[in-house]
Scaffold this active site. Sequence first.
Site, PDB file in Angstrom:
ATOM      1  N   SER A 138       0.849  -1.189   0.000  1.00 22.48           N
ATOM      2  CA  SER A 138       0.000   0.000   0.000  1.00 22.48           C
ATOM      3  C   SER A 138       0.885   1.239   0.000  1.00 22.48           C
ATOM      4  CB  SER A 138      -0.897   0.011   1.243  1.00 22.48           C
ATOM      5  OG  SER A 138      -1.534   1.263   1.407  1.00 22.48           O
ATOM      6  N   TYR A 151      -2.670  -0.265  10.393  1.00 20.48           N
ATOM      7  CA  TYR A 151      -2.585  -0.643   8.975  1.00 20.48           C
ATOM      8  C   TYR A 151      -1.239  -0.235   8.384  1.00 20.48           C
ATOM      9  CZ  TYR A 151      -3.791  -0.892   4.011  1.00 20.48           C
ATOM     10  OH  TYR A 151      -3.803  -1.186   2.663  1.00 20.48           O
TER      11      TYR A 151
END
Length: 262
Positions: A138, A151
């Site tokens: 990501s 995250y």
Amino acid sequence: MKNARTFVVTGASGGIGGAIAEAVAARGHRLVLAGRDGTRLAALASRLPASADPVWVASDLATADGRAALVTACTDAGGAGGLINAAGVGCFAAFERMDDDRIDAVVTANLTATMQLTRALLPQLLACGSADLVNIGSTFGSLAFPGHAAYSASKFGLYGFSEALRREFADRGLCVHHIAPRATDTALNSAAVNALNDAMGNHSDTPAVVAQAVLAALDAGRGGRHFLGWPEKLFARLNLACPALVDKALAGKLALIRRHLP
């Protein structure tokens, strides 16, 4: 891309994993699909060309039994010649309100289980002589973002894992790729995440865009880091070179981000 072989795609019951599976199958490769939703996996397998000869395994890769089931399926399919780790979970939350169980679930799904599965499949990948390992990370794995502490931590870890493996196995026929998408339109996004992206004017890609980036990386025939999207690609690199500038820019967005935290 190298000659046809068997690719394992995790997270195949999700948007990005499913799109990657379809793109890889279109290149003539065989597939072993893994995910938690057997109904979605069966539907995906039915859409793939016959040449993909798809095998699917509905399992929880966060468990030893789930990983063992997938490794056995790969062995029965003749061995894995490529592994695409697309399984993962999102998490947009105020860190001070997260409990231990949720932190553990995010890190396990996005990092620990990926590391454990990769280790379990390494003998098959190395036996192939020329295998590809693709980790779907990501932008937040190199550009930490408020509201995404757990995250970002898990995706930073995945980035480091990819980099270390690329260097450790550089002379053993394992080509390691790290693909870092920006916001992508999938069911992983909560309503709060979608609302924040709209409020900030963030662009989102389709899963097909990520799938094409995976194919491009495989076609290039060399491992590396691939950041997707503009200006996200620029900010990710700027954050590595001059994080203080990004600190200042995000400080001005804190009030907006906090208004959207669930």
